[in-house]
Design an enzyme around this catalytic site. Structure first.
Site, PDB file in Angstrom:
ATOM      1  N   LYS A 166       0.872  -1.187   0.000  1.00 29.56           N
ATOM      2  CA  LYS A 166       0.000   0.000   0.000  1.00 29.56           C
ATOM      3  C   LYS A 166       0.898   1.223   0.000  1.00 29.56           C
ATOM      4  CE  LYS A 166      -2.268   3.096   1.905  1.00 29.56           C
ATOM      5  NZ  LYS A 166      -1.934   4.460   1.446  1.00 29.56           N
TER       6      LYS A 166
ATOM      7  N   GLU B 188      -0.925   7.699  -0.744  1.00 25.91           N
ATOM      8  CA  GLU B 188      -1.966   8.117  -1.682  1.00 25.91           C
ATOM      9  C   GLU B 188      -1.482   9.124  -2.723  1.00 25.91           C
ATOM     10  OE1 GLU B 188      -1.870   7.825   1.603  1.00 25.91           O
ATOM     11  OE2 GLU B 188      -3.564   8.871   2.508  1.00 25.91           O
TER      12      GLU B 188
ATOM     13  N   GLY C 243       6.417   5.047   8.218  1.00 22.46           N
ATOM     14  CA  GLY C 243       5.620   6.271   8.227  1.00 22.46           C
ATOM     15  C   GLY C 243       5.759   6.979   9.554  1.00 22.46           C
ATOM     16  N   GLY C 244       4.800   7.824   9.854  1.00 23.41           N
ATOM     17  CA  GLY C 244       4.862   8.638  11.063  1.00 23.41           C
ATOM     18  C   GLY C 244       4.662   7.812  12.331  1.00 23.41           C
TER      19      GLY C 244
ATOM     20  N   THR D 223       0.938   7.345  13.323  1.00 22.72           N
ATOM     21  CA  THR D 223       0.286   6.358  12.450  1.00 22.72           C
ATOM     22  C   THR D 223       0.773   4.963  12.810  1.00 22.72           C
ATOM     23  OG1 THR D 223       0.560   8.031  10.718  1.00 22.72           O
ATOM     24  CG2 THR D 223      -0.373   5.929  10.043  1.00 22.72           C
ATOM     25  N   GLY D 224       2.070   4.840  13.074  1.00 18.23           N
ATOM     26  CA  GLY D 224       2.636   3.539  13.440  1.00 18.23           C
ATOM     27  C   GLY D 224       1.968   2.958  14.686  1.00 18.23           C
TER      28      GLY D 224
ATOM     29  N   GLU E 148       9.091   1.283  10.980  1.00 18.86           N
ATOM     30  CA  GLU E 148      10.145   2.276  10.695  1.00 18.86           C
ATOM     31  C   GLU E 148       9.485   3.638  10.779  1.00 18.86           C
ATOM     32  OE1 GLU E 148      13.187   1.576  10.353  1.00 18.86           O
ATOM     33  OE2 GLU E 148      13.402  -0.410   9.483  1.00 18.86           O
TER      34      GLU E 148
ATOM     35  N   CYS F  99      13.218  10.546   7.201  1.00 12.64           N
ATOM     36  CA  CYS F  99      13.075  10.148   8.598  1.00 12.64           C
ATOM     37  C   CYS F  99      14.356  10.415   9.373  1.00 12.64           C
ATOM     38  CB  CYS F  99      12.727   8.670   8.655  1.00 12.64           C
ATOM     39  SG  CYS F  99      13.841   7.654   7.691  1.00 12.64           S
TER      40      CYS F  99
ATOM     41  N   GLU G 205       8.858  16.109  15.228  1.00 13.75           N
ATOM     42  CA  GLU G 205       9.333  15.949  13.852  1.00 13.75           C
ATOM     43  C   GLU G 205       8.582  16.925  12.935  1.00 13.75           C
ATOM     44  OE1 GLU G 205       8.209  12.435  11.596  1.00 13.75           O
ATOM     45  OE2 GLU G 205      10.309  12.157  11.038  1.00 13.75           O
TER      46      GLU G 205
HETATM   47  P1  NAD Z   1       2.037   8.595   7.348  1.00 13.06           P
HETATM   48  O1  NAD Z   1       2.236   7.855   8.608  1.00 13.06           O
HETATM   49  O2  NAD Z   1       1.007   9.657   7.291  1.00 13.06           O
HETATM   50  O3  NAD Z   1       1.693   7.598   6.144  1.00 13.06           O
HETATM   51  C1  NAD Z   1       2.504   6.494   5.804  1.00 13.06           C
HETATM   52  C2  NAD Z   1       1.663   5.460   5.106  1.00 13.06           C
HETATM   53  O4  NAD Z   1       0.692   4.980   6.028  1.00 13.06           O
HETATM   54  C3  NAD Z   1       0.872   5.964   3.900  1.00 13.06           C
HETATM   55  O5  NAD Z   1       0.825   4.961   2.921  1.00 13.06           O
HETATM   56  C4  NAD Z   1      -0.517   6.192   4.474  1.00 13.06           C
HETATM   57  O6  NAD Z   1      -1.529   6.104   3.509  1.00 13.06           O
HETATM   58  C5  NAD Z   1      -0.617   5.047   5.461  1.00 13.06           C
HETATM   59  N1  NAD Z   1      -1.549   5.267   6.561  1.00 13.06           N
HETATM   60  C6  NAD Z   1      -1.995   6.429   7.090  1.00 13.06           C
HETATM   61  N2  NAD Z   1      -2.876   6.197   8.083  1.00 13.06           N
HETATM   62  C7  NAD Z   1      -2.985   4.854   8.196  1.00 13.06           C
HETATM   63  C8  NAD Z   1      -3.728   3.982   9.039  1.00 13.06           C
HETATM   64  N3  NAD Z   1      -4.541   4.466   9.987  1.00 13.06           N
HETATM   65  N4  NAD Z   1      -3.591   2.654   8.884  1.00 13.06           N
HETATM   66  C9  NAD Z   1      -2.752   2.143   7.950  1.00 13.06           C
HETATM   67  N5  NAD Z   1      -2.038   2.912   7.101  1.00 13.06           N
HETATM   68  C10 NAD Z   1      -2.133   4.265   7.229  1.00 13.06           C
HETATM   69  O7  NAD Z   1       3.465   9.153   6.999  1.00 13.06           O
HETATM   70  P2  NAD Z   1       3.859  10.134   5.829  1.00 13.06           P
HETATM   71  O8  NAD Z   1       3.462  11.506   6.220  1.00 13.06           O
HETATM   72  O9  NAD Z   1       3.393   9.585   4.524  1.00 13.06           O
HETATM   73  O10 NAD Z   1       5.454   9.958   5.851  1.00 13.06           O
HETATM   74  C11 NAD Z   1       6.257  10.690   6.684  1.00 13.06           C
HETATM   75  C12 NAD Z   1       6.629   9.921   7.935  1.00 13.06           C
HETATM   76  O11 NAD Z   1       7.275   8.706   7.604  1.00 13.06           O
HETATM   77  C13 NAD Z   1       7.610  10.688   8.789  1.00 13.06           C
HETATM   78  O12 NAD Z   1       7.244  10.606  10.137  1.00 13.06           O
HETATM   79  C14 NAD Z   1       8.924   9.963   8.555  1.00 13.06           C
HETATM   80  O13 NAD Z   1       9.852  10.094   9.596  1.00 13.06           O
HETATM   81  C15 NAD Z   1       8.460   8.561   8.378  1.00 13.06           C
HETATM   82  N6  NAD Z   1       9.466   7.772   7.658  1.00 13.06           N
HETATM   83  C16 NAD Z   1      10.188   6.834   8.361  1.00 13.06           C
HETATM   84  C17 NAD Z   1      11.190   6.108   7.717  1.00 13.06           C
HETATM   85  C18 NAD Z   1      12.025   5.106   8.461  1.00 13.06           C
HETATM   86  O14 NAD Z   1      12.634   4.257   7.817  1.00 13.06           O
HETATM   87  N7  NAD Z   1      12.108   5.151   9.793  1.00 13.06           N
HETATM   88  C19 NAD Z   1      11.434   6.311   6.363  1.00 13.06           C
HETATM   89  C20 NAD Z   1      10.687   7.265   5.693  1.00 13.06           C
HETATM   90  C21 NAD Z   1       9.701   7.987   6.356  1.00 13.06           C
END
Ligand code: NAD
Length: 506
Positions: free
Chosen positions: A187, A190, A240-241, A244-245, A262, A296, A397
């Site tokens: 996934k 978007e 991701g964030g 969200t994680g 991550e 990140c 962040e």
């Molecule tokens: P995000 O958490 O908003 O989204 C990441 C992904 O999760 C997207 O595909 C999104 O559609 C999906 N998502 C959102 N809500 C969800 C839910 N409730 N259930 C399941 N999936 C969901 O993050 P972002 O704004 O797209 O990316 C930026 C973040 O990612 C930053 O915090 C950054 O630090 C982190 N990041 C971490 C790493 C790492 O390796 N540690 C690498 C790159 C980015």
């Protein structure tokens, strides 16, 4: 017709949409969402907005493929050959994939090209690894018992990735997943799904059976949520964030599904008085202004030793002021737009918070005035001083080109400040004193520590954060451990009959 649509039409001759069981398909609901070009705020691509029934279909396809002889019945060496072919195909299509990603997320074309040209190495590495994942024989305290372990696929893995490096981040989970024999539902974010849909076609061309790799597109709170909580999924790889994680892990936990997370960071990049000031200032730029700070690992907290504070800050400000903002497709551009309008709003908000909390802008802090950049999500490289480590701008962040610069007196003061964070993803130190550098590496809470370098990565080096930056590791052999399960098998060839009421402790 826009270029990505054209590419997919060209590739498949049957339109575009999600990718399920080896075919592009439309969502059950017929809903779509636009992907906006961050350079001009215009839609350039339309994505299908998947819902729970589409996720169901994709997970079903992945589960079916998991047990199908075309996948479960092939040897590890044959899986390796498929991965190698995939690496070759990525190499052939790297320019096209890089261009799609730059259009989607606004990152520099030279950065995305570098990511795409190195990506085949990840697949070659795991191609080689596919038939080298061995179990162990473990002698136990009894004769005539043969005791061994088997490394097996976990099952169906859901891989959810953000927008900042779509294929690179997908691949750090996908390549080991496929090497081990799992099947996958991906996934992408978007606003950056086009490259993953294109990539699906390369998976098919490489010869992976239908259903081994599936892509659902759409919003996190619907498609992502349905995937993370699906009972047919055996593991979630989430990048991701941090907030969200947390939601993803809680959702997956309802089925006791494990996650590799991550997440975000607020990484310290530290300069000691004995460092080469030019190299160090350059390293701070690389840490926080490269990729517009949308990584990140951004070194968004910069600690300068008091004795060289003014000197290095002046160098850093001068470098920041000379950064060339522009079209990310232009090879000379050094800073493109932020990826999303909402991201631009967030960066503006944090600048206001920093000022409100008593910080001082050394440079930047606003959108650039040039008319050619007026419609894009551009923001100037921004340096804050007068910041304490307890202010929000030093703790949260931002994911933009904003650095909080803070002084420190000595090593002890520094380590306390560096570790005073909920995050623990990465850290950098600039010094000529190797003893001090190694002490810092040992004492800092960070999954990756860079000494006299910053923002360097390898498919061979384990990557993953501590504390609220997540858990789990990608890259190298750690990727194989992360996406396999270990089974213990005990064979008693003594021919003796055991007491049925006593557990055998051997
Ligand atoms: P995000 O958490 O908003 O989204 C990441 C992904 O999760 C997207 O595909 C999104 O559609 C999906 N998502 C959102 N809500 C969800 C839910 N409730 N259930 C399941 N999936 C969901 O993050 P972002 O704004 O797209 O990316 C930026 C973040 O990612 C930053 O915090 C950054 O630090 C982190 N990041 C971490 C790493 C790492 O390796 N540690 C690498 C790159 C980015």
């Amino acid at each position: 017709m826009n270029p990505a649509t054209e590419l997919l039409h060209h590739a498949r001759g049957e339109g575009y949409g999600m990718y399920i069981n080896g075919k592009y398909s439309s969502p059950a609901s017929g809903q779509t969402i636009p992907s906006l070009n961050p350079c001009n705020d215009e839609p350039w691509y339309t994505l299908t907005d998947a819902g729970a029934p589409d996720v169901d279909q994709a997970v079903g396809a992945a589960r079916h493929a998991l047990g199908h002889p075309s996948w479960s019945g092939i040897t590890q060496t044959a899986r390796g050959a498929l991965l190698r072919r995939l690496g070759d195909l990525i190499a052939v299509h790297s320019d096209r994939l890089a261009e799609i990603e730059t259009r989607d997320n606004g990152k520099l074309i030279r950065e995305m090209r570098a990511q795409m040209t190195s990506l085949p190495q990840t697949y070659y590495y795991y191609a080689g690894m596919a038939d080298k994942m061995t179990g162990e024989t473990i002698p136990v305290n009894k004769r005539d018992v043969f005791n061994f372990t088997l490394r097996e696929p976990i099952g169906v893995v859901g891989i959810i990735v953000p927008w900042n490096s779509p294929l690179y981040l997908l691949s750090s989970a996908l390549a080991p997943c496929l090497a081990v024999g799992n099947t996958v539902v991906a996934k992408p974010a978007e606003n950056t799904s086009a490259s993953t849909l294109e990539f699906a076609d390369l998976i098919a061309q490489a010869g992976f059976p239908p259903g081994v790799f599936n892509v659902i597109t759409g919003r996190g709170e619907t498609a992502g949520h349905a995937l993370a909580g699906h009972p047919g999924v055996d593991k979630i790889a989430f990048t991701g964030g941090t907030d969200t994680g947390r939601r993803v892990a809680a959702n997956a936990a309802r089925n006791l599904v494990p996650c590799a997370l991550e997440l975000g960071g607020k990484s310290p990049n530290v300069v000691f008085e004995d460092a080469d000031p030019e190299r160090a200032a350059n390293g701070i730029v690389a840490g926080v202004f490269a990729a517009g700070g949308q990584t990140c690992i951004a070194g968004s907290r910069c600690f300068l030793q008091e004795t060289i504070y003014d000197q290095v800050l002046a160098k850093l400000a001068d470098k920041a002021d000379r950064i060339i903002l522009g079209d990310p497709m232009d090879e000379d551009t050094q800073l493109g737009p932020l990826s999303l309008k909402s991201q631009l709003g967030k960066v503006r908000e944090y600048v206001a918070i920093g000022l409100g909390d008593g910080g001082t802008l050394r440079t930047g802090g606003k959108q650039p005035g040039h008319p050619s950049l007026a419609n894009g999500y551009y923001f100037e490289p921004t340096i804050f001083t007068g910041i304490r480590n307890d202010m929000r701008i030093a703790r949260e962040e931002i994911f933009g080109p904003v650095v909080a610069v803070m002084p420190f007196s000595g090593e002890r003061d520094l380590i306390e400040k560096a570790n005073d964070s909920i995050y623990g993803l990465a850290a950098g130190i600039w010094t000529r004193d190797i003893d001090r550098a190694l002490r810092f590496a040992r004492n800092v809470d960070a999954g990756t520590v860079w000494i006299n370098t910053y923002r360097s990565a390898s498919f061979l080096s384990p990557f993953g954060g501590f504390k609220q930056s997540g858990y789990g590791k990608h890259n190298g052999y750690e990727g194989v451990r992360e996406y396999s399960r270990l089974k213990n098998v005990v064979v008693d060839y003594s021919g003796s009959t055991q007491d049925p009421f006593v557990m055998k402790l051997e």
